[in-house]
Scaffold this active site. Structure first.
Site, PDB file in Angstrom:
ATOM      1  N   ARG A  41       0.868  -1.185   0.000  1.00 50.99           N
ATOM      2  CA  ARG A  41       0.000   0.000   0.000  1.00 50.99           C
ATOM      3  C   ARG A  41       0.907   1.239   0.000  1.00 50.99           C
ATOM      4  NH1 ARG A  41      -3.321  -2.855  -1.537  1.00 50.99           N
ATOM      5  NH2 ARG A  41      -5.406  -3.303  -0.713  1.00 50.99           N
ATOM      6  N   ASP A  79       4.234  -0.338  -7.088  1.00 52.64           N
ATOM      7  CA  ASP A  79       2.964  -0.696  -7.733  1.00 52.64           C
ATOM      8  C   ASP A  79       1.823   0.061  -7.060  1.00 52.64           C
ATOM      9  OD1 ASP A  79       1.400  -2.258  -9.601  1.00 52.64           O
ATOM     10  OD2 ASP A  79       0.664  -3.388  -7.877  1.00 52.64           O
ATOM     11  N   GLU A 121      -2.784   7.358  -4.895  1.00 52.14           N
ATOM     12  CA  GLU A 121      -3.123   6.704  -6.165  1.00 52.14           C
ATOM     13  C   GLU A 121      -4.611   6.791  -6.508  1.00 52.14           C
ATOM     14  OE1 GLU A 121      -1.885   2.632  -5.154  1.00 52.14           O
ATOM     15  OE2 GLU A 121      -3.974   2.038  -5.348  1.00 52.14           O
ATOM     16  N   HIS A 144      -0.887  -0.266  -9.725  1.00 53.88           N
ATOM     17  CA  HIS A 144      -1.600  -1.233  -8.868  1.00 53.88           C
ATOM     18  C   HIS A 144      -2.064  -2.443  -9.690  1.00 53.88           C
ATOM     19  CE1 HIS A 144      -3.596  -1.396  -4.722  1.00 53.88           C
ATOM     20  NE2 HIS A 144      -3.531  -2.615  -5.210  1.00 53.88           N
TER      21      HIS A 144
HETATM   22  P1  NAI Z   1      -1.404 -11.211   5.071  1.00 52.42           P
HETATM   23  O1  NAI Z   1      -2.424 -10.723   6.042  1.00 52.42           O
HETATM   24  O2  NAI Z   1      -1.393 -12.649   4.689  1.00 52.42           O
HETATM   25  O3  NAI Z   1       0.069 -10.865   5.618  1.00 52.42           O
HETATM   26  C1  NAI Z   1       0.417  -9.640   6.176  1.00 52.42           C
HETATM   27  C2  NAI Z   1       1.558  -9.911   7.141  1.00 52.42           C
HETATM   28  O4  NAI Z   1       2.048  -8.646   7.605  1.00 52.42           O
HETATM   29  C3  NAI Z   1       1.134 -10.717   8.372  1.00 52.42           C
HETATM   30  O5  NAI Z   1       2.009 -11.803   8.555  1.00 52.42           O
HETATM   31  C4  NAI Z   1       1.238  -9.706   9.534  1.00 52.42           C
HETATM   32  O6  NAI Z   1       1.619 -10.321  10.754  1.00 52.42           O
HETATM   33  C5  NAI Z   1       2.327  -8.793   8.995  1.00 52.42           C
HETATM   34  N1  NAI Z   1       2.352  -7.463   9.587  1.00 52.42           N
HETATM   35  C6  NAI Z   1       1.317  -6.718  10.035  1.00 52.42           C
HETATM   36  N2  NAI Z   1       1.778  -5.520  10.472  1.00 52.42           N
HETATM   37  C7  NAI Z   1       3.121  -5.530  10.293  1.00 52.42           C
HETATM   38  C8  NAI Z   1       4.150  -4.573  10.538  1.00 52.42           C
HETATM   39  N3  NAI Z   1       3.880  -3.377  11.059  1.00 52.42           N
HETATM   40  N4  NAI Z   1       5.431  -4.923  10.236  1.00 52.42           N
HETATM   41  C9  NAI Z   1       5.719  -6.133   9.694  1.00 52.42           C
HETATM   42  N5  NAI Z   1       4.772  -7.069   9.440  1.00 52.42           N
HETATM   43  C10 NAI Z   1       3.495  -6.766   9.735  1.00 52.42           C
HETATM   44  O7  NAI Z   1      -1.546 -10.267   3.795  1.00 52.42           O
HETATM   45  P2  NAI Z   1      -1.099 -10.601   2.313  1.00 52.42           P
HETATM   46  O8  NAI Z   1      -2.179 -11.331   1.616  1.00 52.42           O
HETATM   47  O9  NAI Z   1       0.271 -11.172   2.313  1.00 52.42           O
HETATM   48  O10 NAI Z   1      -1.075  -9.126   1.693  1.00 52.42           O
HETATM   49  C11 NAI Z   1      -0.116  -8.168   2.125  1.00 52.42           C
HETATM   50  C12 NAI Z   1      -0.524  -6.814   1.598  1.00 52.42           C
HETATM   51  O11 NAI Z   1      -0.380  -6.790   0.176  1.00 52.42           O
HETATM   52  C13 NAI Z   1      -2.012  -6.473   1.819  1.00 52.42           C
HETATM   53  O12 NAI Z   1      -2.208  -5.877   3.067  1.00 52.42           O
HETATM   54  C14 NAI Z   1      -2.315  -5.533   0.706  1.00 52.42           C
HETATM   55  O13 NAI Z   1      -2.144  -4.216   1.183  1.00 52.42           O
HETATM   56  C15 NAI Z   1      -1.251  -5.812  -0.348  1.00 52.42           C
HETATM   57  N6  NAI Z   1      -1.793  -6.302  -1.610  1.00 52.42           N
HETATM   58  C16 NAI Z   1      -1.470  -5.639  -2.776  1.00 52.42           C
HETATM   59  C17 NAI Z   1      -1.939  -6.066  -3.993  1.00 52.42           C
HETATM   60  C18 NAI Z   1      -1.566  -5.392  -5.279  1.00 52.42           C
HETATM   61  O14 NAI Z   1      -2.186  -5.667  -6.319  1.00 52.42           O
HETATM   62  N7  NAI Z   1      -0.579  -4.528  -5.314  1.00 52.42           N
HETATM   63  C19 NAI Z   1      -2.847  -7.213  -4.059  1.00 52.42           C
HETATM   64  C20 NAI Z   1      -3.072  -7.887  -2.787  1.00 52.42           C
HETATM   65  C21 NAI Z   1      -2.578  -7.417  -1.619  1.00 52.42           C
END
Ligand code: NAI
Length: 335
Positions: free
Chosen positions: A235, A259, A264, A296
């Site tokens: 994000r 991305d 955005e 994105h």
């Molecule tokens: P997820 O929920 O599986 O993993 C997120 C991880 O971040 C968790 O292990 C959590 O413990 C950790 N976390 C939370 N706060 C933290 C911090 N302050 N410091 C370090 N680690 C922390 O989420 P997932 O599916 O891996 O997605 C991650 C992010 O990717 C989403 O939140 C979303 O913003 C972004 N995303 C972007 C996309 C795109 O098209 N560019 C598409 C899908 C997701």
């Protein structure tokens, strides 16, 4: 159920309509993003379906509640654009697609890293002009580089494993929850400060929350290794863009692949090629030869779109049937 689907593009219509074939919801597609001014478009609907840049602040949610809408279905994983406290107060249920294809995003992040590090974006522009000179295109091997992965959830874990096992990088990770299989693969969890100090490359995969906002700020960039490469497919708000531009100007940061971008919402997912973009900060970012920006796009694979559409439609059907909602977002998801 009649559902107002905001911020839709051709691919949304295609994949959502296909997934809805056996469910029979009445899908009403709007190009406009949802915000307080467009909320009235949802009149007569039982639910709204939104994406990453629709603005579900208190104002918008109140307008939806006034229309009798009690269900918001996000067709994405991140939910930083929703005021969850306001939704709870208005008795609006919010569901999402927690996992669709983490591989889509992880592979794209690694693709961006390779393109940035090996200057593939610049080479592509040159060869289209029949310029085959290689000056200025010297890159580095990924092999044995120190890479910091911030957030090792679904997406970050794939990135970390691929870089550690596939590219033989030394992966440092930061996450409050440690992934045992990554530890076994040789990934080392360290405090975030140490990761930012030691890594030559940092890739961001944690959600945007009040705690993670501007995680990469002036202080973090000051402490980073000179020449740091930064990749953000998570994000935009994780990075303080002003601080990043200063670090690019001074040469402290060696390259950035984005991305996502904090502002955005006014830019991405539309064709602005005939318009004068008013965001000077974004335009400044685009002037750096070592900055690579995509709009994105990391999620955009056939597999991910199919999974997103299926889960979104299933969420709507489960809510309509009064079944338990496994993909409901509750406030305890915000860390
Ligand atoms: P997820 O929920 O599986 O993993 C997120 C991880 O971040 C968790 O292990 C959590 O413990 C950790 N976390 C939370 N706060 C933290 C911090 N302050 N410091 C370090 N680690 C922390 O989420 P997932 O599916 O891996 O997605 C991650 C992010 O990717 C989403 O939140 C979303 O913003 C972004 N995303 C972007 C996309 C795109 O098209 N560019 C598409 C899908 C997701």
């Amino acid at each position: 159920m009649r559902v107002a689907i905001f911020g839709t593009r051709k691919y949304d219509r295609l994949y959502l309509s296909a997934a809805n074939a056996d469910h029979g919801h009445e899908l009403v597609f709007f190009d406009a993003d949802l915000d307080a001014t467009t909320a009235t478009l949802a009149a007569g609907c039982g639910a709204v379906c939104v994406f990453v840049n629709d603005r579900l602040d208190k104002d918008t949610l109140e307008k939806l509640a006034d229309l009798g809408i009690r269900l918001v279905a996000l067709r994405c994983a991140g939910f930083n654009n929703v005021d969850l406290a306001a939704a709870a107060a208005l008795d609006i249920t919010v569901v999402r697609v927690p996992a669709y294809s983490p591989h889509a995003v992880a592979e794209f992040a690694i693709g961006l890293l390779l393109a940035l590090d090996r200057k593939i974006h610049r080479a592509w522009a040159r060869t289209r002009e029949n310029n085959f000179a290689l000056d200025g295109l010297v890159g580095r091997n990924l092999h044995h580089r120190v890479v910091g992965v911030v957030g090792t959830g679904r997406i970050g874990a794939i990135v970390a494993r691929t870089l550690q096992v596939g590219f033989h990088c030394h992966v440092l990770a930061s996450d409050p929850v440690e992934d045992q299989s990554l530890l076994e693969a040789g990934v080392r969890y360290v405090p975030r400060e140490e990761l930012l100090r030691e890594a030559e490359i940092v890739t961001l995969h944690c959600p945007l929350t009040p705690r993670s906002k501007h995680l990469i700020d002036a202080a973090a960039l000051e402490a980073a290794r000179p020449g740091l490469l930064l990749v953000n497919t998570s994000r935009g708000g994780l990075i303080d863009t002003f601080a990043l531009i200063e670090a690019l100007k001074s040469g402290k940061v060696g390259g950035v692949a984005l991305d996502v971008y904090e502002q955005e919402g006014d830019l991405f997912f539309r064709d602005l090629s005939d318009e004068i973009v008013q965001d000077d900060t974004f335009q400044r970012l685009l002037t750096f030869p070592n900055v690579l920006v995509t709009g994105h796009q990391a999620f955009l694979t056939e597999e991910a779109l199919t999974a997103i559409a299926r889960t979104t439609i299933a969420n709507l059907s489960a809510a309509q049937a009064g079944e338990p909602l496994e993909n409901r977002i509750t406030q305890d998801l915000v860390r």
